[in-house]
Design a protein around this motif. Structure first.
Motif, mmCIF file in Angstrom:
data_model
loop_
_atom_site.group_PDB
_atom_site.id
_atom_site.type_symbol
_atom_site.label_atom_id
_atom_site.label_comp_id
_atom_site.label_asym_id
_atom_site.label_seq_id
_atom_site.Cartn_x
_atom_site.Cartn_y
_atom_site.Cartn_z
ATOM 1 N N UNK A 35 28.755 47.187 33.864
ATOM 2 C CA UNK A 35 29.885 46.719 34.666
ATOM 3 C C UNK A 35 30.589 47.831 35.435
ATOM 4 N N UNK A 36 30.254 49.080 35.150
ATOM 5 C CA UNK A 36 30.898 50.217 35.818
ATOM 6 C C UNK A 36 30.708 50.086 37.328
ATOM 7 N N UNK A 37 31.804 50.240 38.055
ATOM 8 C CA UNK A 37 31.756 50.195 39.517
ATOM 9 C C UNK A 37 32.079 48.845 40.125
ATOM 10 N N UNK A 38 32.122 47.776 39.312
ATOM 11 C CA UNK A 38 32.483 46.461 39.864
ATOM 12 C C UNK A 38 33.923 46.524 40.372
ATOM 13 N N UNK A 50 36.977 42.067 38.642
ATOM 14 C CA UNK A 50 37.755 41.947 37.407
ATOM 15 C C UNK A 50 39.154 42.505 37.579
ATOM 16 N N UNK A 51 40.115 41.892 36.887
ATOM 17 C CA UNK A 51 41.352 42.605 36.601
ATOM 18 C C UNK A 51 41.183 43.151 35.186
ATOM 19 N N UNK A 52 42.164 43.869 34.673
ATOM 20 C CA UNK A 52 41.983 44.572 33.394
ATOM 21 C C UNK A 52 41.705 43.619 32.232
ATOM 22 N N UNK A 121 40.585 51.104 41.383
ATOM 23 C CA UNK A 121 39.355 51.572 42.048
ATOM 24 C C UNK A 121 38.106 50.885 41.494
ATOM 25 N N UNK A 122 38.279 49.943 40.574
ATOM 26 C CA UNK A 122 37.161 49.217 39.990
ATOM 27 C C UNK A 122 36.967 49.575 38.532
ATOM 28 N N UNK A 123 35.934 49.023 37.921
ATOM 29 C CA UNK A 123 35.656 49.272 36.506
ATOM 30 C C UNK A 123 35.206 50.715 36.350
#
Length: 188
Positions: A35-38, A50-52, A121-123
């Motif tokens: 999910x990193x960068x989504x 996504x939100x947090x 800035x994203x995940x």
């Protein structure tokens, strides 16, 4: 001689753990890594954005567990137990006050003083020591019981290495997955 043997055993175990962790991530690590960068999306709960709390809920749903929808509700959830910052382990939820009015941000502790979260800035993965988050840290909650933690947050090779080594020698060895620390107790 026995102290030297215990030291060498401990060193070998530590190295085995480190090598294993380079090649086999836990289910939690694998889920987060994908999910990193989504992109960040306020109210987002899917890989479209996504939100947090949407990110945190999505990860835990993939691991087989449902969480409340908002960071504020996660923080006050009866199923979550308070955990001190120095006792964090992978999978614990970490909470922040980013808007000046209480709990407003959540992430997932991933070890080595870092947490995964959906930031503007994203995940991404961020250090708890980063000044912005360090100043806004409110606390943490443990939402996984020990069984779930062992299944999803501990790297498989680390568990196997400790188990195999502990049965091959009279010393009892334990390891902490989040830090990689190894403790060896010898019979007295």
């Amino acid at each position: 001689m026995r102290k030297v043997s215990v030291f060498l055993f401990s060193l070998a175990l530590l190295l085995a753990f480190q090598v294993g962790s380079a090649f086999a991530d836990s289910k939690l690590d694998q889920t987060v890594d994908k999910l990193i960068g989504i992109d960040y999306d306020y109210g987002g709960t899917t890989t479209s954005g996504f939100d947090c709390s949407g990110f945190t809920g999505y990860v835990f749903k993939k691991l087989g567990m449902s969480l409340p929808r908002s960071s504020r509700d996660m923080f006050s959830w009866d199923e979550g137990k308070k955990v001190a910052k120095e006792d964090l382990r992978a999978g614990d939820l970490v909470f922040f006050n980013t808007n000046g009015s209480g709990v407003s941000h959540v992430g997932i502790y991933v070890g080595n003083n870092k947490f995964a979260h959906a930031a503007s800035k994203g995940v991404t993965i961020t250090s708890l020591n980063e000044s912005y988050y360090a100043k806004r840290y409110l606390g943490a909650r443990r939402v996984m019981d020990t069984d779930m933690y062992q299944k999803v947050a501990v790297e498989p090779e680390a568990v196997q290495a400790v188990t195999a080594s502990a049965t091959a020698t009279p010393a009892a060895a334990t390891t902490t997955a989040a830090t990689g620390e190894v403790a060896v107790a010898t019979p007295q």
